[in-house]
Write a protein that holds these residues in place. Structure first.
Motif, PDB file in Angstrom:
ATOM      1  N   HIS A 198      36.807  30.658  32.697  1.00 32.00           N
ATOM      2  CA  HIS A 198      36.160  31.978  32.671  1.00 32.00           C
ATOM      3  C   HIS A 198      35.625  32.310  34.055  1.00 32.00           C
ATOM      4  O   HIS A 198      35.767  33.433  34.547  1.00 32.00           O
ATOM      5  CB  HIS A 198      35.031  31.937  31.623  1.00 32.00           C
ATOM      6  CG  HIS A 198      34.416  33.257  31.344  1.00 32.00           C
ATOM      7  ND1 HIS A 198      33.196  33.631  31.871  1.00 32.00           N
ATOM      8  CD2 HIS A 198      34.854  34.308  30.613  1.00 32.00           C
ATOM      9  CE1 HIS A 198      32.904  34.857  31.458  1.00 32.00           C
ATOM     10  NE2 HIS A 198      33.889  35.293  30.699  1.00 32.00           N
ATOM     11  N   ASP A 199      35.061  31.310  34.685  1.00 34.57           N
ATOM     12  CA  ASP A 199      34.483  31.520  36.016  1.00 34.57           C
ATOM     13  C   ASP A 199      35.573  31.908  37.032  1.00 34.57           C
ATOM     14  O   ASP A 199      35.359  32.779  37.874  1.00 34.57           O
ATOM     15  CB  ASP A 199      33.754  30.241  36.449  1.00 34.57           C
ATOM     16  CG  ASP A 199      32.909  30.480  37.673  1.00 34.57           C
ATOM     17  OD1 ASP A 199      32.216  31.521  37.708  1.00 34.57           O
ATOM     18  OD2 ASP A 199      32.964  29.664  38.611  1.00 34.57           O
ATOM     19  N   HIS A 200      36.742  31.286  36.918  1.00 35.41           N
ATOM     20  CA  HIS A 200      37.843  31.639  37.839  1.00 35.41           C
ATOM     21  C   HIS A 200      38.544  32.930  37.405  1.00 35.41           C
ATOM     22  O   HIS A 200      39.552  33.312  38.010  1.00 35.41           O
ATOM     23  CB  HIS A 200      38.904  30.530  37.874  1.00 35.41           C
ATOM     24  CG  HIS A 200      38.368  29.177  38.227  1.00 35.41           C
ATOM     25  ND1 HIS A 200      37.432  28.973  39.207  1.00 35.41           N
ATOM     26  CD2 HIS A 200      38.643  27.939  37.717  1.00 35.41           C
ATOM     27  CE1 HIS A 200      37.159  27.674  39.283  1.00 35.41           C
ATOM     28  NE2 HIS A 200      37.866  27.041  38.389  1.00 35.41           N
ATOM     29  N   GLN A 201      38.050  33.526  36.353  1.00 31.90           N
ATOM     30  CA  GLN A 201      38.660  34.749  35.786  1.00 31.90           C
ATOM     31  C   GLN A 201      40.118  34.540  35.378  1.00 31.90           C
ATOM     32  O   GLN A 201      40.941  35.440  35.490  1.00 31.90           O
ATOM     33  CB  GLN A 201      38.551  35.917  36.757  1.00 31.90           C
ATOM     34  CG  GLN A 201      37.107  36.277  37.043  1.00 31.90           C
ATOM     35  CD  GLN A 201      36.999  37.664  37.615  1.00 31.90           C
ATOM     36  OE1 GLN A 201      37.324  38.641  36.956  1.00 31.90           O
ATOM     37  NE2 GLN A 201      36.556  37.743  38.852  1.00 31.90           N
ATOM     38  N   LEU A 202      40.393  33.324  34.911  1.00 31.97           N
ATOM     39  CA  LEU A 202      41.744  33.076  34.391  1.00 31.97           C
ATOM     40  C   LEU A 202      41.815  33.442  32.915  1.00 31.97           C
ATOM     41  O   LEU A 202      42.888  33.742  32.385  1.00 31.97           O
ATOM     42  CB  LEU A 202      42.142  31.608  34.574  1.00 31.97           C
ATOM     43  CG  LEU A 202      42.415  31.192  36.010  1.00 31.97           C
ATOM     44  CD1 LEU A 202      42.791  29.729  36.091  1.00 31.97           C
ATOM     45  CD2 LEU A 202      43.549  32.037  36.601  1.00 31.97           C
ATOM     46  N   SER A 248      44.839  37.044  32.258  1.00 32.31           N
ATOM     47  CA  SER A 248      43.703  36.828  33.154  1.00 32.31           C
ATOM     48  C   SER A 248      43.158  38.188  33.589  1.00 32.31           C
ATOM     49  O   SER A 248      43.932  39.063  33.977  1.00 32.31           O
ATOM     50  CB  SER A 248      44.181  36.036  34.373  1.00 32.31           C
ATOM     51  OG  SER A 248      43.438  36.392  35.510  1.00 32.31           O
ATOM     52  N   PRO A 249      41.828  38.372  33.549  1.00 30.64           N
ATOM     53  CA  PRO A 249      41.265  39.650  34.002  1.00 30.64           C
ATOM     54  C   PRO A 249      41.519  39.877  35.496  1.00 30.64           C
ATOM     55  O   PRO A 249      41.485  40.999  35.968  1.00 30.64           O
ATOM     56  CB  PRO A 249      39.767  39.518  33.738  1.00 30.64           C
ATOM     57  CG  PRO A 249      39.582  38.290  32.952  1.00 30.64           C
ATOM     58  CD  PRO A 249      40.805  37.452  33.065  1.00 30.64           C
ATOM     59  N   ASN A 250      41.809  38.799  36.218  1.00 29.67           N
ATOM     60  CA  ASN A 250      41.980  38.889  37.658  1.00 29.67           C
ATOM     61  C   ASN A 250      43.447  39.027  38.063  1.00 29.67           C
ATOM     62  O   ASN A 250      43.820  39.891  38.845  1.00 29.67           O
ATOM     63  CB  ASN A 250      41.388  37.607  38.279  1.00 29.67           C
ATOM     64  CG  ASN A 250      41.085  37.777  39.739  1.00 29.67           C
ATOM     65  OD1 ASN A 250      41.066  38.896  40.227  1.00 29.67           O
ATOM     66  ND2 ASN A 250      40.877  36.689  40.424  1.00 29.67           N
ATOM     67  N   VAL A 251      44.292  38.177  37.462  1.00 31.27           N
ATOM     68  CA  VAL A 251      45.681  38.068  37.916  1.00 31.27           C
ATOM     69  C   VAL A 251      46.642  38.856  37.030  1.00 31.27           C
ATOM     70  O   VAL A 251      47.741  39.204  37.424  1.00 31.27           O
ATOM     71  CB  VAL A 251      46.103  36.572  37.927  1.00 31.27           C
ATOM     72  CG1 VAL A 251      47.459  36.377  38.545  1.00 31.27           C
ATOM     73  CG2 VAL A 251      45.077  35.709  38.635  1.00 31.27           C
ATOM     74  N   ARG A 253      42.911  25.596  38.259  1.00 31.31           N
ATOM     75  CA  ARG A 253      42.941  26.705  39.233  1.00 31.31           C
ATOM     76  C   ARG A 253      44.358  27.240  39.286  1.00 31.31           C
ATOM     77  O   ARG A 253      45.308  26.512  39.028  1.00 31.31           O
ATOM     78  CB  ARG A 253      42.546  26.232  40.643  1.00 31.31           C
ATOM     79  CG  ARG A 253      41.335  25.357  40.729  1.00 31.31           C
ATOM     80  CD  ARG A 253      40.077  26.093  40.371  1.00 31.31           C
ATOM     81  NE  ARG A 253      39.736  27.116  41.347  1.00 31.31           N
ATOM     82  CZ  ARG A 253      38.753  27.016  42.243  1.00 31.31           C
ATOM     83  NH1 ARG A 253      38.010  25.932  42.280  1.00 31.31           N
ATOM     84  NH2 ARG A 253      38.489  27.994  43.081  1.00 31.31           N
ATOM     85  N   GLY A 277      39.860  35.769  29.651  1.00 31.73           N
ATOM     86  CA  GLY A 277      38.930  36.850  29.350  1.00 31.73           C
ATOM     87  C   GLY A 277      38.601  36.840  27.869  1.00 31.73           C
ATOM     88  O   GLY A 277      39.396  36.379  27.044  1.00 31.73           O
ATOM     89  N   SER A 337      48.359  31.999  43.072  1.00 36.93           N
ATOM     90  CA  SER A 337      49.279  33.110  42.798  1.00 36.93           C
ATOM     91  C   SER A 337      50.460  33.107  43.779  1.00 36.93           C
ATOM     92  O   SER A 337      51.491  33.718  43.500  1.00 36.93           O
ATOM     93  CB  SER A 337      48.548  34.451  42.814  1.00 36.93           C
ATOM     94  OG  SER A 337      47.907  34.615  44.045  1.00 36.93           O
TER      95      SER A 337
END
Ligand SMILES: Cc1cc2nc3c(=O)[nH]c(=O)nc-3n(C[C@H](O)[C@H](O)[C@H](O)COP(=O)(O)OP(=O)(O)OC[C@H]3O[C@@H](n4cnc5c(N)ncnc54)[C@H](O)[C@@H]3O)c2cc1C
Length: 473
Positions: free
Chosen positions: A405-409, A428-431, A124, A411, A127
């Protein structure tokens, strides 16, 4: 003095070990840097390619070019020191003993390097702190840096046969998995893994006859003679001068490649020498070792540069490259030893090895029924899958890849593996770009073109260690 940092290395194959080795052998290494290496006890120090298995499975790169340290003769010296013959192609098992030895000495000689047996289940990202919480064996630990050096994705199952009786989804270790097979036996795939399976079954007389089924029937080429290549056109300098708007056009790369072939006395037609008749193609390579060797060595010399410039191609050019040119490079990239090719030809001529191309479909039933595009039908009792790993992370959603992948870390990269930037920082698609997370090896196949051989992995891990120190300062 570098700031203190805790780093986790997930996966202790060649890439993980070599990354740690470059970090601890760097002038900037201090006691403030803690390195924890994770893997399961069986795989650690070897990875799946070099584990304990049949002595018939050979490295496909000469022993003198397989090493983990900066010193090119390291593996040869290790063989001699351990009373093994320093032959040109050793068994992969012996190479695994060498790499395991390297890992053990890294841990023994550096009190801040630890091996933690066990698979990492989850990572995990916080940020707020920029740190990673890693879970292994149900325990959490916090790190400033994470290296994803986890090797290839899961083995593919192109005909959805997993679980069918008589179907072998993953042939390794062959000595265990292929020891006592029922009836008529076939192998799907015609790459280096298929050759491993055929060698084990036929050399050890486990089978009188085996079939190799594939779409193209094409095998890797046969390693030619050594050639000294001098790069004049396809050089880093020229390529840098071609960068415009952060891209290099494929047409310019092609032109440079062709000029480099000419300058090194390699006929363009060698790229299109394949006839479609596998055995005839192997014989051609064996009969022309000088010419074929020059092509192989040119491709090897270009490999590190190409691996870098691949990141500068537009998506359209990458797609075009993969469709039109990659197959030609691929055939010549990881050639098999001549000794292996000689055996394949002998078995094919004796009827012990039957190579069937144009494979279209497999139906499971009492026996497997394999149909070709010419309407032929083959009935097989045991079918071995030797098609290699998937490249698409979405086909490997179990385990840590699925969790990341689930945590969008991580892509998906459409060319294989995950998205990384040019420094091999994970995107990461998220961060966004994760400055503390790096990836290399099987997970970056879509970014690092043709970069999973040992010699190129160790060059890339050296760069990775450098990126790590750049982030630390
Ligand atoms: C059958 C075969 C033969 C090959 N032969 C050659 C050869 O002769 N010469 C050559 O140059 N290259 C060869 N290769 C290429 C090979 O990929 C590289 O040489 C090299 O082994 C890749 O090393 P790696 O560390 O990147 O990956 P791997 O060796 O796959 O190591 C990755 C490690 O990560 C571990 N791991 C995965 N997930 C986790 C997790 N969640 N937690 C902890 N650990 C994890 C795995 O257990 C594994 O030990 C061969 C490959 C194969 C498959």
């Amino acid at each position: 003095m570098a700031r203190s940092a805790k780093a986790a290395v997930i996966g202790c194959g060649v890439t993980g070990i070599s990354t740690v080795s470059h970090i601890v052998n760097d002038d900037r290494y201090t006691a403030n840097i803690q390195l924890d290496m994770y893997d399961n006890e069986v795989m650690a120090g070897k990875g799946p390619a070099y584990q304990r298995d049949s002595g018939h499975l050979l490295i496909n790169i000469p022993s003198g070019e397989m090493y983990l340290d900066d010193d090119g003769s390291d593996y040869i010296q290790w063989l001699e020191a351990n009373d093994y013959p320093a032959v040109r192609y050793t068994s992969r098992e012996q190479f695994g003993e060498y790499t395991r030895d390297k890992m053990e000495s890294l841990v023994r000689d550096n009190e801040n390097v630890h091996f933690i047996p066990g698979m990492v289940e989850d990572v995990r990202f916080d940020s707020g702190t920029g740190q990673f919480k890693l879970t292994a064996d149900g325990m959490d630990k916090v790190y400033d840096f994470v290296f994803l050096t986890m090797g290839m994705l899961r083995y593919s199952d192109p005909y959805s046969l997993e679980g069918e009786e008589g179907y072998i989804q993953d042939p390794y270790p062959v000595e265990e998995v292929l020891d006592d097979l029922e009836g008529e036996t076939g192998i799907i795939g015609s790459g280096l893994s298929a050759i491993d399976c055929a060698r084990f079954l036929l050399l050890g007389n486990k089978k009188e006859r085996v079939f190799i089924f594939s779409r193209s029937g094409e095998m890797p080429s046969v390693r030619g003679a050594h050639a000294d290549i001098r790069l004049q056109y396809f050089t880093k300098g020229t390529l840098c001068s071609l960068v415009e708007n952060d891209e290099i056009p494929l047409s310019s790369l092609k032109q440079l490649f062709m000029r480099e072939m000419e300058a090194n006395g390699i006929d363009h037609s060698l790229l299109w020498r394949r006839t479609g008749d596998t055995i005839q193609d192997l014989k051609y390579d064996m009969a022309h070792p000088e010419a074929v060797g020059r092509l192989h060595h040119l491709i090897m010399a270009l490999n590190p540069i190409f691996s870098e410039v691949f990141q500068y191609l537009s998506r359209t050019d990458k797609r075009k490259f993969m469709k039109e040119y990659h197959p030609l490079i691929d055939e010549n990239h990881s050639p098999m030893p001549k000794e292996a090719a000689e055996k394949l030809v002998e078995w094919a001529e004796d009827g012990r090895l039957v190579i069937v191309d144009g494979m279209e479909n497999v139906a499971a039933g009492d026996r497997f029924s394999i149909r070709t595009d010419e309407g032929e039908n083959y009935r097989i009792d045991t079918l071995i899958n030797a098609t290699g790993p998937v490249k698409d992370i979405e086909k490997d959603m179990n385990g840590l890849i699925g969790a990341l992948h689930d945590h969008q870390l991580i892509g998906r990269n459409e060319f294989g593996g995950i998205m990384v930037d040019r420094r091999r920082n994970v995107i990461s698609p998220n961060v966004g770009t994760l400055k503390g997370m790096f990836a290399l090896g099987g997970l970056t196949v879509g970014a690092d073109y043709m970069s999973t051989s040992v010699w190129i992995l160790i060059q890339n891990t050296k760069k990775l260690a450098g990126q790590f120190y750049d982030q630390l300062t």
